[in-house]
Scaffold this active site. Sequence first.
Site, PDB file in Angstrom:
ATOM      1  N   HIS A  96       9.157   6.897   8.119  1.00 19.20           N
ATOM      2  CA  HIS A  96       9.759   6.960   6.784  1.00 19.20           C
ATOM      3  C   HIS A  96      11.228   7.309   6.967  1.00 19.20           C
ATOM      4  CE1 HIS A  96       6.346   6.657   3.906  1.00 19.20           C
ATOM      5  NE2 HIS A  96       5.680   6.806   5.043  1.00 19.20           N
TER       6      HIS A  96
ATOM      7  N   CYS B 240       4.574   9.319   0.144  1.00 16.10           N
ATOM      8  CA  CYS B 240       3.194   9.798   0.227  1.00 16.10           C
ATOM      9  C   CYS B 240       3.014  10.816  -0.885  1.00 16.10           C
ATOM     10  CB  CYS B 240       2.894  10.443   1.578  1.00 16.10           C
ATOM     11  SG  CYS B 240       1.258  11.211   1.617  1.00 16.10           S
TER      12      CYS B 240
ATOM     13  N   HIS C 282       4.995   4.358  12.597  1.00 20.01           N
ATOM     14  CA  HIS C 282       5.146   4.246  11.141  1.00 20.01           C
ATOM     15  C   HIS C 282       6.156   5.311  10.718  1.00 20.01           C
ATOM     16  CE1 HIS C 282       3.217   3.900   6.997  1.00 20.01           C
ATOM     17  NE2 HIS C 282       3.723   5.119   6.911  1.00 20.01           N
TER      18      HIS C 282
ATOM     19  N   ASN D 298       9.411   3.971   3.470  1.00 21.71           N
ATOM     20  CA  ASN D 298       9.300   3.641   4.897  1.00 21.71           C
ATOM     21  C   ASN D 298      10.609   3.063   5.404  1.00 21.71           C
ATOM     22  OD1 ASN D 298       6.527   2.967   3.473  1.00 21.71           O
ATOM     23  ND2 ASN D 298       6.101   3.583   5.567  1.00 21.71           N
TER      24      ASN D 298
ATOM     25  N   ARG E 117       0.845  -1.206   0.000  1.00 20.99           N
ATOM     26  CA  ARG E 117       0.000   0.000   0.000  1.00 20.99           C
ATOM     27  C   ARG E 117       0.884   1.261   0.000  1.00 20.99           C
ATOM     28  NH1 ARG E 117      -0.643   4.841   2.375  1.00 20.99           N
ATOM     29  NH2 ARG E 117      -0.188   3.895   4.394  1.00 20.99           N
ATOM     30  N   ASP E 118       1.522   1.540   1.103  1.00 23.51           N
ATOM     31  CA  ASP E 118       2.256   2.804   1.204  1.00 23.51           C
ATOM     32  C   ASP E 118       3.371   2.859   0.161  1.00 23.51           C
ATOM     33  OD1 ASP E 118       3.092   5.247   2.075  1.00 23.51           O
ATOM     34  OD2 ASP E 118       3.453   4.671   4.144  1.00 23.51           O
TER      35      ASP E 118
HETATM   36  N1  COA Z   1     -13.045   5.104  -2.384  1.00 20.49           N
HETATM   37  C1  COA Z   1     -13.403   5.245  -3.673  1.00 20.49           C
HETATM   38  N2  COA Z   1     -14.134   6.270  -4.129  1.00 20.49           N
HETATM   39  C2  COA Z   1     -14.489   7.206  -3.241  1.00 20.49           C
HETATM   40  C3  COA Z   1     -14.153   7.122  -1.897  1.00 20.49           C
HETATM   41  C4  COA Z   1     -13.393   6.016  -1.476  1.00 20.49           C
HETATM   42  N3  COA Z   1     -13.004   5.866  -0.214  1.00 20.49           N
HETATM   43  N4  COA Z   1     -14.653   8.187  -1.261  1.00 20.49           N
HETATM   44  C5  COA Z   1     -15.303   8.920  -2.145  1.00 20.49           C
HETATM   45  N5  COA Z   1     -15.209   8.337  -3.358  1.00 20.49           N
HETATM   46  C6  COA Z   1     -15.770   8.792  -4.628  1.00 20.49           C
HETATM   47  C7  COA Z   1     -17.172   9.327  -4.485  1.00 20.49           C
HETATM   48  O1  COA Z   1     -18.112   8.295  -4.545  1.00 20.49           O
HETATM   49  C8  COA Z   1     -17.265  10.272  -5.659  1.00 20.49           C
HETATM   50  O2  COA Z   1     -17.452   9.510  -6.828  1.00 20.49           O
HETATM   51  P1  COA Z   1     -18.358  10.051  -8.037  1.00 20.49           P
HETATM   52  O3  COA Z   1     -17.688  11.290  -8.509  1.00 20.49           O
HETATM   53  O4  COA Z   1     -18.329   8.921  -9.039  1.00 20.49           O
HETATM   54  O5  COA Z   1     -19.683  10.301  -7.419  1.00 20.49           O
HETATM   55  C9  COA Z   1     -15.882  10.861  -5.741  1.00 20.49           C
HETATM   56  O6  COA Z   1     -15.015   9.905  -5.094  1.00 20.49           O
HETATM   57  C10 COA Z   1     -15.776  12.203  -5.062  1.00 20.49           C
HETATM   58  O7  COA Z   1     -16.306  12.088  -3.741  1.00 20.49           O
HETATM   59  P2  COA Z   1     -16.032  13.180  -2.630  1.00 20.49           P
HETATM   60  O8  COA Z   1     -16.689  12.732  -1.370  1.00 20.49           O
HETATM   61  O9  COA Z   1     -16.387  14.541  -3.157  1.00 20.49           O
HETATM   62  O10 COA Z   1     -14.492  13.045  -2.403  1.00 20.49           O
HETATM   63  P3  COA Z   1     -13.305  14.023  -2.781  1.00 20.49           P
HETATM   64  O11 COA Z   1     -13.195  14.176  -4.244  1.00 20.49           O
HETATM   65  O12 COA Z   1     -13.351  15.240  -1.943  1.00 20.49           O
HETATM   66  O13 COA Z   1     -12.070  13.105  -2.293  1.00 20.49           O
HETATM   67  C11 COA Z   1     -11.279  11.409  -0.820  1.00 20.49           C
HETATM   68  C12 COA Z   1     -11.997  12.732  -0.934  1.00 20.49           C
HETATM   69  C13 COA Z   1     -11.056  11.150   0.642  1.00 20.49           C
HETATM   70  C14 COA Z   1     -12.146  10.321  -1.421  1.00 20.49           C
HETATM   71  C15 COA Z   1      -9.948  11.464  -1.605  1.00 20.49           C
HETATM   72  O14 COA Z   1      -9.280  12.660  -1.306  1.00 20.49           O
HETATM   73  C16 COA Z   1      -9.046  10.293  -1.275  1.00 20.49           C
HETATM   74  O15 COA Z   1      -9.300   9.182  -1.672  1.00 20.49           O
HETATM   75  N6  COA Z   1      -7.966  10.538  -0.548  1.00 20.49           N
HETATM   76  C17 COA Z   1      -7.048   9.500  -0.140  1.00 20.49           C
HETATM   77  C18 COA Z   1      -5.655  10.008  -0.166  1.00 20.49           C
HETATM   78  C19 COA Z   1      -4.660   8.928   0.163  1.00 20.49           C
HETATM   79  O16 COA Z   1      -4.900   7.751   0.018  1.00 20.49           O
HETATM   80  N7  COA Z   1      -3.488   9.370   0.582  1.00 20.49           N
HETATM   81  C20 COA Z   1      -2.426   8.479   0.876  1.00 20.49           C
HETATM   82  C21 COA Z   1      -2.598   7.747   2.163  1.00 20.49           C
HETATM   83  S1  COA Z   1      -2.150   8.744   3.553  1.00 20.49           S
HETATM   84 ZN    ZN Z   2       3.613   6.332   5.201  1.00 19.97          ZN
END
Ligand code: COA
Ligand code: ZN
Length: 305
Positions: free
Chosen positions: A210, A241, A208, A250, A16-17
């Site tokens: 890095h 990240c 955790h 990491n 994942r990371d």
């Molecule tokens: N998994 C998959 N799709 C997701 C989701 C999830 N956990 N959460 C929301 N979505 C989808 C929604 O259903 C929506 O889809 P649509 O456009 O087809 O309707 C779209 O994403 C936008 O939803 P919204 O609630 O407005 O989210 P956003 O665009 O503001 O994004 C996150 C918010 C949290 C979903 C996004 O920023 C994200 O996935 N961040 C993770 C970052 C990450 O993994 N960082 C590294 C680890 S630390």
């Molecule tokens: Zn990390």
Amino acid sequence: MSAWPTRVDVREVGPRDGLQNEAPVPVDQRVRLIDALSETGLRFIEAASFVSPTAIPPMAGAGEVMARITRRPGVVYSALVPNSKGAELAMAAGVDEIELVVSASETHNQKNVHRTVAESLIGAHDVVEIGHAAGVPVEAIVSTAFGCPYEGDVASERVAQIAGHLIDAGADQLSFGDTTGMATPRRVADLLGALDRAGVTTDRIGLHFHNTRGTALANVVLALGRGVTRFDASIGGLGGCPYAPGASGNAVTEDLVHMLEDMEIDTGIDLDALIRCAALAQDIVSRELPSALLHAGARTRRYES
Ligand code: COA
Ligand code: ZN
């Protein structure tokens, strides 16, 4: 020496990371890596994240990864989620443990999950409910816990306070992420002190790190001396990240396990099998990984003197 624990749980986070920060790797290669890691004695593998594929393209196909891996009994396959949608998808995919991510710094949380910290903390209740309804434990990851690439220092008291809210929300475990490798033993001691004063017991704490600035193993040693027994690491040193400029991999799993083994701290992991996985990880991403052990090719206990 007796101040160190006798057994430590190493959680592998490379699938994942690590891979989230690489050019997208096909699902079959991700499955191959996870299956190989499952054969090393590792008991905890962070296999995927259920996040927006627009935000993190390399983690697309998380459900497929979960469906295709060979589940080794006794191995806990976890996944990171940012919100309740992610938690629901993770439950549908049969994840064994949810990791909910919340940043300690406002700016990083906003960039990472588009929410304020307060909104993420409110959302934590729903995520815990979804996990617990399915009988699945929920760990809360507090990222940028040792510093933020946008805001600089993050007060340990603030991190401890957020940890308290997450426990109140029902989180079973906590993990503190050094998202961009800013932690040093001083910062680790500072945070562990603040957590202790806030009543967060050591058995709930995972760390955790890095290795961006070369301090990951030094941080682990400090934490071992304070009784921490759960550490994340990534095979070969895959990782970073995407929303943290300058982040690198990491703590390297095989380098960590080698060090622990020589300190007579049991991990239950076969170091040779791990080194073979590091070579596989390197093949999969087609670049040289920062693993010291993979390149040194020698383990302390087996030196031929
Ligand atoms: N998994 C998959 N799709 C997701 C989701 C999830 N956990 N959460 C929301 N979505 C989808 C929604 O259903 C929506 O889809 P649509 O456009 O087809 O309707 C779209 O994403 C936008 O939803 P919204 O609630 O407005 O989210 P956003 O665009 O503001 O994004 C996150 C918010 C949290 C979903 C996004 O920023 C994200 O996935 N961040 C993770 C970052 C990450 O993994 N960082 C590294 C680890 S630390
Ligand atoms: Zn990390």
